[in-house]
Write a protein that holds these residues in place. Structure first.
Motif, short mmCIF file in Angstrom:
data_model
loop_
_atom_site.label_atom_id
_atom_site.label_comp_id
_atom_site.label_asym_id
_atom_site.label_seq_id
_atom_site.Cartn_x
_atom_site.Cartn_y
_atom_site.Cartn_z
N ARG A 1 0.86 -1.18 0.00
CA ARG A 1 0.00 0.00 0.00
C ARG A 1 0.90 1.23 0.00
O ARG A 1 1.96 1.23 0.61
CB ARG A 1 -0.90 -0.01 1.23
N TRP A 2 0.45 2.28 -0.69
CA TRP A 2 1.23 3.49 -0.85
C TRP A 2 0.49 4.68 -0.27
O TRP A 2 -0.73 4.72 -0.26
CB TRP A 2 1.51 3.73 -2.34
N GLN A 3 1.26 5.65 0.21
CA GLN A 3 0.70 6.89 0.72
C GLN A 3 1.61 8.04 0.29
O GLN A 3 2.70 7.81 -0.20
CB GLN A 3 0.57 6.85 2.24
N PHE B 1 7.20 21.61 -6.10
CA PHE B 1 8.38 21.93 -5.30
C PHE B 1 8.23 21.32 -3.93
O PHE B 1 7.23 21.53 -3.24
CB PHE B 1 8.57 23.45 -5.19
N ASN B 2 9.23 20.54 -3.53
CA ASN B 2 9.24 19.92 -2.22
C ASN B 2 10.17 20.74 -1.32
O ASN B 2 11.39 20.66 -1.46
CB ASN B 2 9.74 18.48 -2.32
N LEU C 1 -1.38 11.24 -6.65
CA LEU C 1 -0.94 11.82 -5.37
C LEU C 1 -2.12 12.31 -4.54
O LEU C 1 -2.17 12.08 -3.33
CB LEU C 1 0.05 12.96 -5.61
N ARG C 2 -3.06 12.97 -5.18
CA ARG C 2 -4.26 13.44 -4.45
C ARG C 2 -5.05 12.27 -3.87
O ARG C 2 -5.51 12.32 -2.74
CB ARG C 2 -5.15 14.26 -5.37
N LEU C 3 -5.23 11.25 -4.67
CA LEU C 3 -5.97 10.07 -4.24
C LEU C 3 -5.30 9.43 -3.03
O LEU C 3 -5.95 9.09 -2.04
CB LEU C 3 -6.07 9.07 -5.39
N LEU C 4 -3.98 9.28 -3.09
CA LEU C 4 -3.25 8.70 -1.97
C LEU C 4 -3.32 9.59 -0.73
O LEU C 4 -3.40 9.10 0.39
CB LEU C 4 -1.80 8.43 -2.36
N HIS C 5 -3.30 10.89 -0.94
CA HIS C 5 -3.39 11.83 0.18
C HIS C 5 -4.73 11.71 0.90
O HIS C 5 -4.80 11.83 2.12
CB HIS C 5 -3.18 13.26 -0.33
N GLY D 1 10.62 10.27 -4.16
CA GLY D 1 10.35 10.55 -2.76
C GLY D 1 8.99 11.19 -2.53
O GLY D 1 8.74 11.74 -1.46
N LEU D 2 8.10 11.09 -3.52
CA LEU D 2 6.77 11.71 -3.40
C LEU D 2 5.75 10.77 -2.77
O LEU D 2 4.69 11.22 -2.33
CB LEU D 2 6.28 12.18 -4.77
#
Length: 102
Positions: free
Chosen positions: A11-13, A32-33, A50-54, A95-96
């Motif tokens: 599973r990813w986050q 930008f990180n 990324l939004r979905l995982l967030h 690293g995202l």
């Protein structure tokens, strides 16, 4: 250790998503990180993943595909399913995203 835990999909986050500064650029986004000082260029699909995982507690690749599905299998969805592993690997290398199970 149980055998099922060895074969289960990771599973990813995206723990850094709230800190990312996103800037739209002609069909892409500069992300930008501030923690690493790095800027990454993302397409719309990457940003949606990324939004979905967030918004979740962590999702497997199958769960990500299901979230993008409208209940019907399509050629586009199958293409996405086939390329998602590479996509996830790339986001992880940047690293995202991170494994939720670690």
């Amino acid at each position: 250790m149980e055998i099922s835990s060895l074969t289960a999909e990771p599973r990813w986050q995206t723990p850094l998503f709230p800190q990312l500064r996103l800037y739209p650029l002609e069909g892409e986004y500069a992300a930008f990180n501030p923690l690493s000082g790095q800027t990454h260029f993302l397409n719309e699909l990457s940003l949606e993943v990324l939004r979905l995982l967030h918004e979740s507690d962590g999702l497997s690749s199958s769960q990500i595909v299901n979230a993008f599905s409208d209940g019907n299998d399509s050629a586009e969805l199958e293409t996405f399913r086939q390329s998602l592993g590479t996509h996830i690997h790339h986001l992880d290398e940047l690293g995202l995203i991170a494994r939720a199970d670690d």
